[in-house]
Design a protein around this motif. Structure first.
Motif, PDB file in Angstrom:
ATOM      1  N   TYR A 222      23.308  22.901  62.397  1.00  0.00           N
ATOM      2  CA  TYR A 222      23.910  21.655  62.889  1.00  0.00           C
ATOM      3  C   TYR A 222      25.297  21.920  63.477  1.00  0.00           C
ATOM      4  N   LYS A 225      25.329  23.568  66.885  1.00  0.00           N
ATOM      5  CA  LYS A 225      25.087  22.620  67.977  1.00  0.00           C
ATOM      6  C   LYS A 225      26.344  21.846  68.355  1.00  0.00           C
ATOM      7  N   TYR A 258      18.581  29.950  66.756  1.00  0.00           N
ATOM      8  CA  TYR A 258      19.317  28.904  67.472  1.00  0.00           C
ATOM      9  C   TYR A 258      19.549  29.305  68.920  1.00  0.00           C
TER      10      TYR A 258
END
Length: 259
Positions: A222, A225, A258
């Motif tokens: 998270y 991002k 990711y």
């Protein structure tokens, strides 16, 4: 591109351990407490003192000596741990001790100190401060508040070393929503992430430095991002070399999935 920056610790006690840990890291985060042979992997340095306090000539001399001796440094970081200059430790928590700085004194100290530090390190080395965890003692007044953290960082044009466990502990112990707390911090100023899992005992969160689990790694994803300037990810685990290596492998997988 993200870098896994592993902190030097007692787990580096043998050459074999050093080789194994470094082989799963991109660089190292040096600490005041542990010394190893200098190398091209020494890209970060984490000082123990706090620029929100009064700093002595000896503090500045140490910064100069350290940055001169470690020519590969890219980032140095400092604590923002307490409003007291000499807090005592009771049951693993800071309590009152020494001088209690006012809010304006800490802002003034930061302005003066970071001005000197920038003159010492120049433009080639970035500077960050670490958020601390909150416990219900007077020693943590101001220092974990988002408004305080934001002002220190933006007023001095420096970066945030975001300690994920400290953020979770602060939110839990203050009874506030973690996401709301995190999103009130200067996310775009996060340059480094300290990663571990905290514990909870007697309805109080504490900094346990447990190996990350899936929930923690999901939080890392998270943050990846959200934090555009994040570059260094640091697994803060110090108990067992084998488990550290396993954690570094999982962290690498998290980053690669990711990217």
């Amino acid at each position: 591109m993200y870098n896994i920056a592993t902190p030097v610790s007692s787990l580096f006690s043998s050459f074999k351990n050093c080789e194994s840990i470094i082989s799963h890291s991109d660089c190292l985060e040096l600490r005041d407490s542990f010394k190893i042979k200098k190398s091209k992997f020494d890209k970060l340095y984490h000082f123990e003192f706090q620029p929100i306090h009064h700093l002595s000539k000896q503090n500045f001399d140490l910064i100069e000596k350290t940055t001169n001796e470690n020519k590969y440094l890219e980032l140095i970081s400092f604590h923002m741990a307490s409003c007291f200059d000499k807090p005592k430790i009771l049951n693993g928590k800071f309590v009152s001790g020494g001088k209690s700085y006012t809010l304006e004194e800490m802002f003034s100290n930061a302005r003066k100190n970071f001005s000197v530090i920038k003159e010492i390190v120049g433009d080639s080395i970035k500077i960050a401060v670490e958020n601390n965890n909150y416990y219900k003692t007077p020693a943590y007044k101001y220092v974990t508040e988002p408004t305080f953290i934001n002002k220190i960082i933006f007023e001095n044009n420096i970066f945030l070393l975001y300690d994920l466990a400290h953020g979770n502990i602060t939110a839990y112990n203050q009874g506030i929503d973690y996401n709301k707390y995190f999103n009130s911090l200067p996310i775009n100023k996060i340059i480094q992430l300290h990663i571990c899992r905290n514990g909870v005992k007697n309805n109080e969160a504490f900094d346990a430095h447990y190996i990350p689990n899936k929930k923690v790694l999901d939080e890392v994803r998270y943050i990846l991002k959200k934090a555009d300037n994040l570059k260094y990810l640091t697994l803060e685990y110090y108990k067992n070399v084998k488990k550290l290596i396993e954690g570094l492998i999982k962290l690498r997988e998290t980053i690669e999935n990711y990217e």
